[in-house]
Design a protein around this motif. Structure first.
Motif, mmCIF file in Angstrom:
data_model
loop_
_atom_site.group_PDB
_atom_site.id
_atom_site.type_symbol
_atom_site.label_atom_id
_atom_site.label_comp_id
_atom_site.label_asym_id
_atom_site.label_seq_id
_atom_site.Cartn_x
_atom_site.Cartn_y
_atom_site.Cartn_z
ATOM 1 N N GLU A 174 0.829 -1.200 0.000
ATOM 2 C CA GLU A 174 0.000 0.000 0.000
ATOM 3 C C GLU A 174 0.868 1.256 0.000
ATOM 4 O OE1 GLU A 174 -2.294 -3.388 1.033
ATOM 5 O OE2 GLU A 174 -0.460 -2.630 1.971
ATOM 6 N N GLU A 175 1.953 1.245 0.767
ATOM 7 C CA GLU A 175 2.843 2.402 0.808
ATOM 8 C C GLU A 175 3.498 2.644 -0.549
ATOM 9 O OE1 GLU A 175 3.714 4.693 3.359
ATOM 10 O OE2 GLU A 175 1.793 3.900 4.053
ATOM 11 N N ILE A 176 3.922 1.578 -1.200
ATOM 12 C CA ILE A 176 4.537 1.700 -2.528
ATOM 13 C C ILE A 176 3.509 2.210 -3.538
ATOM 14 C CG2 ILE A 176 5.635 0.411 -4.416
ATOM 15 C CD1 ILE A 176 6.679 -1.514 -2.153
ATOM 16 N N GLY A 177 2.271 1.726 -3.418
ATOM 17 C CA GLY A 177 1.215 2.104 -4.349
ATOM 18 C C GLY A 177 0.817 3.563 -4.284
ATOM 19 N N ARG A 178 1.253 4.271 -3.257
ATOM 20 C CA ARG A 178 0.945 5.701 -3.137
ATOM 21 C C ARG A 178 1.701 6.530 -4.164
ATOM 22 N NH1 ARG A 178 2.824 7.060 2.594
ATOM 23 N NH2 ARG A 178 2.543 9.166 1.766
ATOM 24 N N PHE A 179 2.734 5.972 -4.767
ATOM 25 C CA PHE A 179 3.584 6.738 -5.682
ATOM 26 C C PHE A 179 3.202 6.419 -7.131
ATOM 27 C CE2 PHE A 179 5.860 6.391 -1.726
ATOM 28 C CZ PHE A 179 6.372 7.666 -1.550
ATOM 29 N N ASN A 180 2.799 7.449 -7.839
ATOM 30 C CA ASN A 180 2.347 7.296 -9.224
ATOM 31 C C ASN A 180 3.428 7.810 -10.165
ATOM 32 O OD1 ASN A 180 0.767 6.820 -11.469
ATOM 33 N ND2 ASN A 180 -0.348 8.764 -11.274
ATOM 34 N N ASP A 181 4.455 7.017 -10.356
ATOM 35 C CA ASP A 181 5.559 7.383 -11.244
ATOM 36 C C ASP A 181 5.902 6.150 -12.084
ATOM 37 O OD1 ASP A 181 8.322 7.796 -12.271
ATOM 38 O OD2 ASP A 181 8.271 9.610 -11.028
ATOM 39 N N PRO A 182 5.856 6.257 -13.407
ATOM 40 C CA PRO A 182 6.083 5.079 -14.260
ATOM 41 C C PRO A 182 7.488 4.497 -14.130
ATOM 42 C CG PRO A 182 6.022 7.089 -15.572
ATOM 43 C CD PRO A 182 5.572 7.470 -14.198
ATOM 44 N N ARG A 183 8.403 5.253 -13.543
ATOM 45 C CA ARG A 183 9.760 4.733 -13.368
ATOM 46 C C ARG A 183 9.854 3.737 -12.216
ATOM 47 N NH1 ARG A 183 12.808 10.379 -12.810
ATOM 48 N NH2 ARG A 183 10.976 10.642 -11.483
ATOM 49 N N ILE A 184 8.826 3.704 -11.369
ATOM 50 C CA ILE A 184 8.791 2.759 -10.247
ATOM 51 C C ILE A 184 8.062 1.505 -10.701
ATOM 52 C CG2 ILE A 184 8.003 2.367 -7.893
ATOM 53 C CD1 ILE A 184 8.102 5.423 -7.509
ATOM 54 N N ARG A 185 8.751 0.393 -10.721
ATOM 55 C CA ARG A 185 8.197 -0.872 -11.183
ATOM 56 C C ARG A 185 8.082 -1.825 -9.990
ATOM 57 N NH1 ARG A 185 12.178 -2.902 -15.606
ATOM 58 N NH2 ARG A 185 10.555 -4.498 -15.861
ATOM 59 N N TYR A 186 6.851 -2.243 -9.699
ATOM 60 C CA TYR A 186 6.589 -3.108 -8.542
ATOM 61 C C TYR A 186 6.311 -4.530 -9.006
ATOM 62 C CZ TYR A 186 4.253 -5.108 -4.449
ATOM 63 O OH TYR A 186 3.892 -5.914 -3.410
ATOM 64 N N HIS A 187 6.962 -5.484 -8.349
ATOM 65 C CA HIS A 187 6.750 -6.899 -8.650
ATOM 66 C C HIS A 187 6.725 -7.663 -7.330
ATOM 67 C CE1 HIS A 187 7.053 -10.730 -10.797
ATOM 68 N NE2 HIS A 187 8.005 -11.079 -9.937
ATOM 69 N N CYS A 188 5.765 -8.565 -7.177
ATOM 70 C CA CYS A 188 5.660 -9.354 -5.952
ATOM 71 C C CYS A 188 5.935 -10.821 -6.270
ATOM 72 C CB CYS A 188 4.282 -9.198 -5.321
ATOM 73 S SG CYS A 188 4.153 -9.968 -3.681
ATOM 74 N N LEU A 189 6.830 -11.444 -5.494
ATOM 75 C CA LEU A 189 7.116 -12.863 -5.682
ATOM 76 C C LEU A 189 5.891 -13.700 -5.320
ATOM 77 C CD1 LEU A 189 10.708 -13.129 -4.132
ATOM 78 C CD2 LEU A 189 10.085 -12.849 -6.539
ATOM 79 N N GLU A 190 5.786 -14.879 -5.916
ATOM 80 C CA GLU A 190 4.638 -15.745 -5.651
ATOM 81 C C GLU A 190 4.677 -16.343 -4.254
ATOM 82 O OE1 GLU A 190 4.353 -18.665 -8.706
ATOM 83 O OE2 GLU A 190 3.866 -17.209 -10.278
ATOM 84 N N LYS A 191 5.881 -16.520 -3.709
ATOM 85 C CA LYS A 191 6.024 -17.025 -2.341
ATOM 86 C C LYS A 191 7.258 -16.396 -1.711
ATOM 87 C CE LYS A 191 8.717 -21.128 -3.638
ATOM 88 N NZ LYS A 191 8.821 -22.602 -3.523
ATOM 89 N N ASN A 192 7.282 -16.363 -0.389
ATOM 90 C CA ASN A 192 8.417 -15.804 0.328
ATOM 91 C C ASN A 192 9.658 -16.642 0.055
ATOM 92 O OD1 ASN A 192 10.056 -15.957 3.188
ATOM 93 N ND2 ASN A 192 9.375 -13.885 2.675
ATOM 94 N N SER A 193 10.686 -16.008 -0.528
ATOM 95 C CA SER A 193 11.865 -16.741 -0.999
ATOM 96 C C SER A 193 13.179 -16.178 -0.500
ATOM 97 C CB SER A 193 11.883 -16.763 -2.534
ATOM 98 O OG SER A 193 10.689 -17.314 -3.045
ATOM 99 N N GLY A 194 13.165 -15.055 0.199
ATOM 100 C CA GLY A 194 14.388 -14.466 0.718
ATOM 101 C C GLY A 194 14.918 -13.351 -0.170
ATOM 102 N N ALA A 195 15.836 -12.570 0.409
ATOM 103 C CA ALA A 195 16.377 -11.394 -0.282
ATOM 104 C C ALA A 195 17.158 -11.764 -1.535
ATOM 105 C CB ALA A 195 17.259 -10.590 0.670
#
Length: 253
Positions: free
Chosen positions: A50-71
């Protein structure tokens, strides 16, 4: 097209909702505008998304892993998604000064180096500075990198045209160190002697771990990932502990 080309910022995220907005704002304030920030969320359970989604800039690319896998896998995924010539690293709880990218790119292009890092300062979890500034050797060879993980992750940048696509095994700790070892096999790492970033110390940071944990992580890195023998792995591990003390005495002021 800007003067130096696109910078891909690799930003793994796990439960950084408290910090990630200030991290993103430090990227948005960069004087060098040609960047993409690739945030790979390792299945956070807090309000990071939600915090990341507050920023509306096309240079910010968000991707979520399908499962917790580590850094390590979060960084690997971001590296595979990167489109830039330049690869920079910024965890979602740290901060950059607004000239960080511009100054580092200028140094690298003017000197012809392909792998660099800068000084950084420390802050507590609230962002208050602790008056500690961390530096390192002016030039780090592969042998020097084996001796110790000198660069702060939030300060590193390399030229992907020279270094190539790096991928590391899915280890929970020391994965940034593994990346620097892979990169330093291709080219030496050089210091930009300027303080251009802020590292937050908090309960989840690497700086909060115990010495037995550090010994275990380093031994596994040298033994299992780098392929050193048992004796050499232990020697390198003990050397890392020694140079860790040396760094605090010489490069942490």
């Amino acid at each position: 097209m800007s003067e130096y080309g696109l910078v891909s910022i690799i930003s793994p995220c796990y439960n950084c909702g408290v910090y990630v907005a200030s991290t993103i704002r430090s990227v948005l304030s960069q004087t060098y505008p040609d960047w993409e920030m690739i945030i790979v969320d390792d299945c956070s359970t807090d309000n990071s998304r939600e915090e990341i989604g507050r920023f509306n800039d096309p240079r910010i690319r968000y991707h979520c892993l399908e499962k917790n896998s580590g850094a390590a896998e979060a960084r690997n995924a971001a590296l595979r998604l990167a489109r830039g010539r330049w690869i920079a690293f910024l965890d979602c709880d740290d901060l950059w000064d607004n000239t960080k990218l511009e100054e580092q790119l200028r140094l690298m292009t003017e000197t012809g180096c392909f792998f660099s890092y800068t000084r950084y300062r420390e802050a507590d979890s609230s962002g208050s500075l602790t008056a500690k500034c961390i530096s390192g050797p002016r030039r780090i060879t592969y042998t020097g990198m084996l001796a110790y993980c000198w660069p702060g992750c939030l300060t590193v940048m390399y030229d992907a045209d020279k270094v190539g696509l790096l991928q590391i095994p899915p280890i929970r700790r020391n994965n940034d160190y593994a990346l620097w070892l892979l990169a330093s096999r291709k080219t030496d790492c050089h210091l930009l002697d300027r303080t251009l970033a802020t590292y937050r110390r908090h309960s989840g940071s690497v700086s909060s771990v115990t010495y037995p944990e550090l010994i275990r992580w380093h031994y596994r890195l040298f033994r299992d990932l780098i392929g050193k023998g048992k004796t050499q792995s232990m020697i390198l591990t003990m050397g890392n502990l020694f140079f860790g003390v040396y760094k605090k005495l010489v490069y942490r002021k």
